[in-house]
Design a protein around this motif. Structure first.
Motif, PDB file in Angstrom:
ATOM      1  N   ARG A 198       0.842  -1.214   0.000  1.00  0.00           N
ATOM      2  CA  ARG A 198       0.000   0.000   0.000  1.00  0.00           C
ATOM      3  C   ARG A 198       0.867   1.249   0.000  1.00  0.00           C
ATOM      4  O   ARG A 198       0.581   2.220  -0.685  1.00  0.00           O
ATOM      5  N   GLN A 199       1.969   1.207   0.765  1.00  0.00           N
ATOM      6  CA  GLN A 199       2.893   2.356   0.765  1.00  0.00           C
ATOM      7  C   GLN A 199       3.475   2.565  -0.621  1.00  0.00           C
ATOM      8  O   GLN A 199       3.600   3.687  -1.096  1.00  0.00           O
ATOM      9  N   ALA A 200       3.851   1.443  -1.254  1.00  0.00           N
ATOM     10  CA  ALA A 200       4.439   1.552  -2.599  1.00  0.00           C
ATOM     11  C   ALA A 200       3.415   2.120  -3.569  1.00  0.00           C
ATOM     12  O   ALA A 200       3.739   2.955  -4.431  1.00  0.00           O
ATOM     13  N   MET A 201       2.148   1.710  -3.430  1.00  0.00           N
ATOM     14  CA  MET A 201       1.095   2.209  -4.330  1.00  0.00           C
ATOM     15  C   MET A 201       0.917   3.713  -4.178  1.00  0.00           C
ATOM     16  O   MET A 201       0.731   4.437  -5.147  1.00  0.00           O
ATOM     17  N   ARG A 202       1.027   4.170  -2.928  1.00  0.00           N
ATOM     18  CA  ARG A 202       0.902   5.616  -2.692  1.00  0.00           C
ATOM     19  C   ARG A 202       2.032   6.383  -3.387  1.00  0.00           C
ATOM     20  O   ARG A 202       1.877   7.519  -3.774  1.00  0.00           O
ATOM     21  N   GLY A 203       3.180   5.719  -3.522  1.00  0.00           N
ATOM     22  CA  GLY A 203       4.338   6.399  -4.124  1.00  0.00           C
ATOM     23  C   GLY A 203       4.381   6.299  -5.638  1.00  0.00           C
ATOM     24  O   GLY A 203       5.320   6.786  -6.269  1.00  0.00           O
ATOM     25  N   MET A 204       3.370   5.652  -6.236  1.00  0.00           N
ATOM     26  CA  MET A 204       3.387   5.494  -7.702  1.00  0.00           C
ATOM     27  C   MET A 204       3.268   6.855  -8.391  1.00  0.00           C
ATOM     28  O   MET A 204       2.391   7.649  -8.042  1.00  0.00           O
ATOM     29  N   PRO A 205       4.132   7.139  -9.376  1.00  0.00           N
ATOM     30  CA  PRO A 205       3.987   8.408 -10.102  1.00  0.00           C
ATOM     31  C   PRO A 205       2.659   8.415 -10.855  1.00  0.00           C
ATOM     32  O   PRO A 205       2.259   7.402 -11.440  1.00  0.00           O
ATOM     33  N   LYS A 206       1.966   9.571 -10.800  1.00  0.00           N
ATOM     34  CA  LYS A 206       0.607   9.649 -11.372  1.00  0.00           C
ATOM     35  C   LYS A 206       0.616   9.508 -12.890  1.00  0.00           C
ATOM     36  O   LYS A 206      -0.342   9.058 -13.498  1.00  0.00           O
ATOM     37  N   ASN A 207       1.718   9.916 -13.511  1.00  0.00           N
ATOM     38  CA  ASN A 207       1.700   9.989 -14.978  1.00  0.00           C
ATOM     39  C   ASN A 207       2.422   8.839 -15.670  1.00  0.00           C
ATOM     40  O   ASN A 207       2.695   8.884 -16.843  1.00  0.00           O
ATOM     41  N   THR A 208       2.761   7.794 -14.897  1.00  0.00           N
ATOM     42  CA  THR A 208       3.479   6.704 -15.554  1.00  0.00           C
ATOM     43  C   THR A 208       2.513   5.733 -16.234  1.00  0.00           C
ATOM     44  O   THR A 208       1.400   5.505 -15.741  1.00  0.00           O
ATOM     45  N   ARG A 209       2.891   5.231 -17.386  1.00  0.00           N
ATOM     46  CA  ARG A 209       2.070   4.250 -18.132  1.00  0.00           C
ATOM     47  C   ARG A 209       2.980   3.175 -18.705  1.00  0.00           C
ATOM     48  O   ARG A 209       4.157   3.434 -18.987  1.00  0.00           O
ATOM     49  N   LEU A 210       2.435   2.013 -18.961  1.00  0.00           N
ATOM     50  CA  LEU A 210       3.228   0.951 -19.608  1.00  0.00           C
ATOM     51  C   LEU A 210       3.516   1.328 -21.058  1.00  0.00           C
ATOM     52  O   LEU A 210       2.662   1.952 -21.698  1.00  0.00           O
TER      53      LEU A 210
END
Ligand code: HEM
Length: 535
Positions: free
Chosen positions: A523-535
């Motif tokens: 959950r902590q890692a998910m919070r740190g996900m950059p908003k604009n990243t895409r595959l």
């Protein structure tokens, strides 16, 4: 003193009958004539054709730990040594670095290098190891020896400590206090100011998390999990909220005696209904009309050291939410032991509060701000558990490497079997991985502010703890397979394995259950996900 009378092997060979029974173990000559009827393994074993009058070294070490020969009642069976030969075999030597491959972390293995540990840490480790070997191990294992004796004499597997609920000896607490080990276990910080650490070996301002890692890792080498928790694990989690959030008056009044090992403290959060879910807690604290006192009612369960604690750091439901309050043992507060899978030496308690009156000055942190007080504790607690788990898995390696080398099956040492080696490989790889990750995170702790640690390391430590204890359980199960029946027997060759395997779930639960920690990390890692990243 060992008997140094000398005999030739030919002379020993003449004593090869039931009524005149000598044997050789590692160049030492033993007269077992009178002992044979008392031998716990029976008479027949001593009369097998390759034993009387002969060298029984291999046969002996396939069935006994070296420590058997060191027990006073058996030591006196030695009547001499073989002329021109020197005993070569030894068991535990105090202060020694194990030469068994992978039984020590690389930084303690000759020829390896470390970016983290300085000469100062190395000096510190030597002294701390000797301290625990000299003063703590005998106390811890005294209890295990009595347990073995109890089991042998009564054919019961009850643990004496469990029966009488005794905690580690006061002399051990006092000795630890003399060199300020209780204070060092709280980590680096202001509480060390002015203290002589390990007789002045480290200056308080130089004491860092690697020193603390050493203390934790050396301590668990005593190989007794419940006893280890009895050595004030409650203080490691119960005192930091006082140090960090208590008023100066409260600290001045209670902390010195706790750090001297004269008074005891524990953390009382979990409850029968709520486990560690602090928002579900039902223990209430309400203010008296004059606002000067809290009245606390409720119960707490699984409280390590609670049985003998003088102080309780208690999580309570209050008007404003959740508040942490320091409660002194007083009228209305009662503790009773809970029988768990490990020794009652840990003092695990069920604690009941029946309208216990506590001054409001004992509030730790803000009223309603208890969650912050608790959260600030978790990282350190989990890191301590990781230190202990990583090191205790080395004990398994040490035991399993020795056992599989000295134990013969199908006329060959166990370690000649590929399936045995595969288990050793997995055990070693897991342990090396955990220690390397742990040293990395310890280095981060040394270089981050407390706040940064809270932000950046909560996830990492949650994952490391989850991973450590999962590995520990796998290695414990593998070790049981290697030791066979001995791995589930409380006395004899496999006693450490049996103990470890029985106690390993404690590590997986204390400080946060594995699944909860895994989820927290993600959950902590998910919070740190950059908003604009895409595959
Ligand atoms: C100085 C000589 C000896 C002493 C003091 C001694 C003592 C003991 C003790 C205390 C035990 C209980 C288990 C333990 O605590 O490890 C034991 C078990 C046993 N001993 Fe000995 N022993 C001696 C020599 C031998 C020899 C030469 C043999 C023959 C191979 C032997 C065969 C056994 C067996 C088969 C067991 C049962 C092991 C088990 O249950 O796992 N012992 N002995």
């Amino acid at each position: 003193m060992a008997n140094t009378k000398t005999f030739s092997r030919e002379e020993v060979a003449k004593h090869d009958t039931e009524d005149d029974l000598w044997i050789i173990i590692d160049a030492k000559v033993y007269d077992l004539t009178r002992f044979k009827n008392l031998h716990p393994g029976g008479v027949a074993a001593l009369l097998e054709e390759d034993i009387p009058g002969q060298d029984a070294t291999e046969a002996f070490y396939g069935l006994h730990r070296h420590e058997v020969l060191e027990r006073p009642q058996y030591k006196r069976l030695q009547i001499g040594v073989i002329e021109g030969e020197e005993p070569q075999l030894y068991g535990k030597v105090n202060g020694e670095i194990s030469e068994v491959p992978y039984a020590e972390p690389t930084w303690l293995t000759p020829g390896y290098h470390s970016p983290y540990f300085t000469e100062g840490h190395r000096e510190f480790q030597k002294v701390v190891r000797m301290f625990f070997d000299d003063h703590v191990y005998p106390d811890a294992q005294a209890s295990l020896f009595l347990i073995s004796l109890w089991a042998y004499l009564t054919s019961h597997t009850l643990q004496l400590r469990e029966l009488d609920g005794k905690r580690p000896s006061q002399e051990v607490f006092d000795k630890m206090a003399e060199v300020n080990l209780h204070a060092m276990r709280m980590g680096p910080g202001k509480h060390l100011k002015g203290l002589k650490l390990m007789n002045g070996l480290v200056k308080p301002e130089e004491f860092d998390y690697f020193h603390e890692l050493i203390v934790n890792q050396e301590m668990v080498r005593c190989g007794a999990r419940g006893y280890g928790d009895g050595l004030l694990s409650g203080c490691v989690i119960g005192l930091p909220p006082v140090l960090n959030f208590g008023s100066p008056e409260l600290k001045a009044r209670i902390v010195p005696d706790i750090l001297k090992g004269k008074k005891f403290i524990c953390l009382a959060v979990s409850e029968a209904h709520a486990g560690s879910d602090v928002f579900g807690l039902q223990t209430t604290a309400t203010k008296t009309e004059d606002g000067k006192h809290w009245i606390i009612s409720g119960n707490k369960k699984w409280i390590t050291n609670g049985v003998f604690a003088d102080y309780f750091t208690v999580g309570c439901k209050t008007e404003d939410g959740f508040t942490v309050i320091l409660v002194e043992r007083s009228e209305g507060l009662e503790t009773k032991p809970i029988k768990t899978a490990y020794s009652a030496s840990a003092g695990t308690a069920y604690v009941t509060f029946d309208k216990v009156k506590v001054p409001v000055e004992n509030t730790l942190g803000e009223e309603g701000g208890g969650i912050f007080v608790m959260l600030s504790n978790f990282n350190h607690e989990r890191w301590v558990l990781c230190c202990c788990s990583a090191r205790s898995q080395r004990l398994l390696i040490d035991e399993c490497m020795k056992w599989t080398a000295q134990r013969q099956a199908f006329n060959k040492p166990l370690n000649t079997q590929p399936v045995v080696r595969a288990k050793l490989a997995a055990m070693i790889a897991r342990t090396e991985g955990i220690q390397a990750w742990l040293e990395n995170l310890t280095y981060q702790m040394c270089n981050m502010s407390y706040k940064e640690q809270a932000n950046k390391l909560a996830g990492q430590l949650a994952f490391l703890k989850m991973y450590s204890t999962r590995c520990a359980a796998e290695s414990a199960a593998d070790a049981v397979q290697l030791f066979g029946g001995r791995g589930v027997t409380q006395t004899g060759m496999g006693r450490f394995i049996e103990h470890y395997h029985r106690a390993v779930p404690f590590d997986s639960l204390l400080g946060g259950a594995e699944d909860v920690l895994a989820d927290l990390g993600v959950r902590q890692a998910m919070r740190g996900m950059p908003k604009n990243t895409r595959l």
